[in-house]
Scaffold this motif. Structure first.
Motif, PDB file in Angstrom:
ATOM      1  N   ARG A 195       0.830  -1.205   0.000  1.00 52.93           N
ATOM      2  CA  ARG A 195       0.000   0.000   0.000  1.00 52.93           C
ATOM      3  C   ARG A 195       0.865   1.256   0.000  1.00 52.93           C
ATOM      4  NH1 ARG A 195      -2.291  -1.809   5.018  1.00 52.93           N
ATOM      5  NH2 ARG A 195      -3.286  -3.803   4.611  1.00 52.93           N
ATOM      6  N   LEU A 196       0.316   2.300  -0.628  1.00 55.46           N
ATOM      7  CA  LEU A 196       0.943   3.610  -0.581  1.00 55.46           C
ATOM      8  C   LEU A 196      -0.173   4.634  -0.404  1.00 55.46           C
ATOM      9  CD1 LEU A 196       3.543   5.286  -0.809  1.00 55.46           C
ATOM     10  CD2 LEU A 196       3.132   5.436  -3.278  1.00 55.46           C
ATOM     11  N   TYR A 197      -0.164   5.311   0.732  1.00 61.28           N
ATOM     12  CA  TYR A 197      -1.234   6.249   1.051  1.00 61.28           C
ATOM     13  C   TYR A 197      -0.915   7.676   0.598  1.00 61.28           C
ATOM     14  CZ  TYR A 197      -3.185   2.547   3.982  1.00 61.28           C
ATOM     15  OH  TYR A 197      -3.720   1.365   4.436  1.00 61.28           O
ATOM     16  N   LEU A 198       0.168   7.873  -0.132  1.00 61.68           N
ATOM     17  CA  LEU A 198       0.453   9.157  -0.746  1.00 61.68           C
ATOM     18  C   LEU A 198      -0.235   9.177  -2.112  1.00 61.68           C
ATOM     19  CD1 LEU A 198       4.259   9.349   0.071  1.00 61.68           C
ATOM     20  CD2 LEU A 198       2.404  10.551   1.250  1.00 61.68           C
ATOM     21  N   PRO A 199      -1.089  10.156  -2.374  1.00 66.66           N
ATOM     22  CA  PRO A 199      -1.883  10.141  -3.617  1.00 66.66           C
ATOM     23  C   PRO A 199      -1.029  10.140  -4.877  1.00 66.66           C
ATOM     24  CG  PRO A 199      -2.775  11.746  -2.049  1.00 66.66           C
ATOM     25  CD  PRO A 199      -1.453  11.283  -1.491  1.00 66.66           C
ATOM     26  N   THR A 200      -1.537   9.452  -5.878  1.00 66.62           N
ATOM     27  CA  THR A 200      -0.815   9.335  -7.146  1.00 66.62           C
ATOM     28  C   THR A 200      -0.564  10.686  -7.778  1.00 66.62           C
ATOM     29  OG1 THR A 200      -1.823   7.160  -7.524  1.00 66.62           O
ATOM     30  CG2 THR A 200      -0.878   8.274  -9.432  1.00 66.62           C
ATOM     31  N   ASP A 201      -1.552  11.597  -7.687  1.00 66.32           N
ATOM     32  CA  ASP A 201      -1.351  12.900  -8.329  1.00 66.32           C
ATOM     33  C   ASP A 201      -0.296  13.738  -7.600  1.00 66.32           C
ATOM     34  OD1 ASP A 201      -2.835  13.597  -6.082  1.00 66.32           O
ATOM     35  OD2 ASP A 201      -4.450  14.589  -7.196  1.00 66.32           O
ATOM     36  N   LEU A 202      -0.097  13.501  -6.301  1.00 61.34           N
ATOM     37  CA  LEU A 202       0.971  14.178  -5.575  1.00 61.34           C
ATOM     38  C   LEU A 202       2.334  13.692  -6.067  1.00 61.34           C
ATOM     39  CD1 LEU A 202       1.943  16.034  -3.266  1.00 61.34           C
ATOM     40  CD2 LEU A 202       1.752  14.060  -1.737  1.00 61.34           C
ATOM     41  N   LEU A 203       2.458  12.390  -6.259  1.00 57.97           N
ATOM     42  CA  LEU A 203       3.709  11.833  -6.783  1.00 57.97           C
ATOM     43  C   LEU A 203       3.997  12.384  -8.181  1.00 57.97           C
ATOM     44  CD1 LEU A 203       3.134   9.840  -4.407  1.00 57.97           C
ATOM     45  CD2 LEU A 203       3.988   8.020  -5.883  1.00 57.97           C
ATOM     46  N   ALA A 204       2.962  12.388  -9.034  1.00 54.25           N
ATOM     47  CA  ALA A 204       3.142  12.839 -10.415  1.00 54.25           C
ATOM     48  C   ALA A 204       3.561  14.301 -10.482  1.00 54.25           C
ATOM     49  CB  ALA A 204       1.853  12.625 -11.194  1.00 54.25           C
ATOM     50  N   ALA A 205       3.055  15.100  -9.545  1.00 58.44           N
ATOM     51  CA  ALA A 205       3.403  16.530  -9.536  1.00 58.44           C
ATOM     52  C   ALA A 205       4.886  16.749  -9.288  1.00 58.44           C
ATOM     53  CB  ALA A 205       2.576  17.254  -8.477  1.00 58.44           C
ATOM     54  N   HIS A 206       5.556  15.756  -8.711  1.00 60.50           N
ATOM     55  CA  HIS A 206       6.985  15.860  -8.418  1.00 60.50           C
ATOM     56  C   HIS A 206       7.824  14.926  -9.296  1.00 60.50           C
ATOM     57  CE1 HIS A 206       6.512  18.534  -4.940  1.00 60.50           C
ATOM     58  NE2 HIS A 206       5.397  17.880  -4.720  1.00 60.50           N
ATOM     59  N   GLY A 207       7.205  14.364 -10.318  1.00 64.41           N
ATOM     60  CA  GLY A 207       7.953  13.594 -11.303  1.00 64.41           C
ATOM     61  C   GLY A 207       8.373  12.202 -10.878  1.00 64.41           C
ATOM     62  N   VAL A 208       7.647  11.599  -9.921  1.00 62.91           N
ATOM     63  CA  VAL A 208       7.956  10.226  -9.516  1.00 62.91           C
ATOM     64  C   VAL A 208       6.682   9.394  -9.550  1.00 62.91           C
ATOM     65  CG1 VAL A 208       9.933  10.837  -8.083  1.00 62.91           C
ATOM     66  CG2 VAL A 208       7.658  10.798  -7.075  1.00 62.91           C
ATOM     67  N   ASP A 209       6.865   8.096  -9.410  1.00 66.53           N
ATOM     68  CA  ASP A 209       5.717   7.197  -9.345  1.00 66.53           C
ATOM     69  C   ASP A 209       5.952   6.170  -8.249  1.00 66.53           C
ATOM     70  OD1 ASP A 209       7.612   5.468 -10.406  1.00 66.53           O
ATOM     71  OD2 ASP A 209       6.716   5.412 -12.402  1.00 66.53           O
TER      72      ASP A 209
END
Length: 342
Positions: A195-209
């Motif tokens: 599980r990863l509770y950090l939202p996908t769009d937050l990751l994408a905004a910083h260029g990671v997945d």
């Protein structure tokens, strides 16, 4: 559970006393920060908090225990059985399962709505099949059941100085704030659970997945973009704490020191994460024991002040002294705080 707490709460039935004692043990073993804060509550309210924590911990362990060899299907069946026991216990006010029995008694004593418990279990079930969330909005729907309802369960036990509904939003926000802190502190362990509770769009905004997070967890190597994500998550968490803060003043005065202490200790985890360079994928950030003790001692001082004010309102003869009934509770709390400092 101490006899004093059970007696103060008017819990006389031997089986029920044993049930509450079981819940207290779960709180003491697993919720060390939360348990320390609970020691600052009036003795008669502590058993109810232990029951609420004990139930939440039991359900969480079914879903999250990394040491368990249970399959997802077995965990799902265990949750179904727990929900059946909960429904029966709340309906009849009793259960052969100690944790459910204590919870049912607490719900009845304080008029806690049953939907708060069923909403909690719904979020626990989703943890068995959902491994990530697209946005904070989507995550928020999950956290309503996993965190906000915890604050709403607690509110009748803590008491308020005004209409309960006015404090409800802040209580829910505090539950969410605590859980967001847990998500950030435990991000590595949660990845191990899938599980990863950090939202996908937050990751994408910083260029990671997610793959990049798993790479960092697996190799122990750092990535500045991951650090940026974690810092942004911490900043968001602090805004939720700010939303929750006004609710503390809405609580009954004798309950405020407990919640304020929990507030400071949990938000202090964010400080520890920041001080450690957001290395949560590789090690767990911890608030130093002396810091926890200092915060708890401040809470104890606030407890004594609140009790003195309450006694002053009762009459001059009652002011300026600790009653014989309260003295052991204060001594026990001070002893627990001293242990935190060594």
């Amino acid at each position: 559970m101490t006899v004093r707490e059970l007696d103060a709460a008017g819990i006389e039935d031997p089986a029920l006393r044993a049930a509450y004692t079981r819940c207290r043990g779960l709180n003491a073993q697993h919720g060390k920060t939360y348990f320390l804060a609970t020691r600052l509550l009036p003795v008669d309210r502590r058993p109810a908090v232990h029951a609420l924590y004990g139930f939440a911990r039991w359900a969480d362990d079914i879903v999250d225990d990394l040491d368990s060899t249970a399959t997802p299907e077995e965990r799902a069946r265990a949750l179904v059985e727990l929900e059946s026991q909960l429904e029966s216990g709340l309906r009849h006010g009793r259960s052969a399962e100690p944790v459910i029995r204590a919870l049912a008694d607490t719900a009845d004593r304080y008029g806690i709505e049953s939907r708060h418990f069923t909403d909690f279990l719904a979020s626990m079930r989703s943890d068995l099949t959902v491994g990530g969330y697209a946005s904070y909005e989507e995550l928020g729907r999950y956290m309503h059941g996993s965190a906000a309802v915890i604050g709403l369960q607690m509110l009748p036990v803590l008491g308020t100085v005004g209409p309960r509904e006015e404090a409800a939003g802040h209580a829910a926000a505090l539950g969410v704030a605590f859980q967001l802190t847990n998500f950030l502190r435990d991000v590595g362990e949660d990845l191990d659970r899938g599980r990863l509770y950090l939202p996908t769009d937050l990751l994408a905004a910083h260029g990671v997945d997610r793959d990049r997070f798993e790479w960092s967890r697996r190799t122990g190597r750092r990535d500045g973009r991951i650090t940026a994500v974690l810092r942004a998550a911490g900043n968001h968490n602090r805004t939720v704490y700010r939303d929750a803060l006004p609710g503390i003043a809405m609580l009954a005065p004798v309950s405020r020191p407990c919640i304020r202490t929990a507030f400071v200790l949990y938000s202090g985890i964010l400080d520890a994460i920041e001080a450690d360079g957001y290395a949560v994928l590789h090690r767990r950030a911890v608030v130093p024991r002396r810091r926890r003790a200092a915060v708890a001692l401040d809470g104890l001082a606030r407890v004594l002040t609140a009790r003195a004010v309450a006694r002053l309102r009762e009459g001059p003869a009652a002011a300026g002294r600790i009653s014989a009934a309260a003295r052991p509770a204060v001594t026990g709390t001070a002893r627990a705080v001293r242990k935190e400092a060594v």
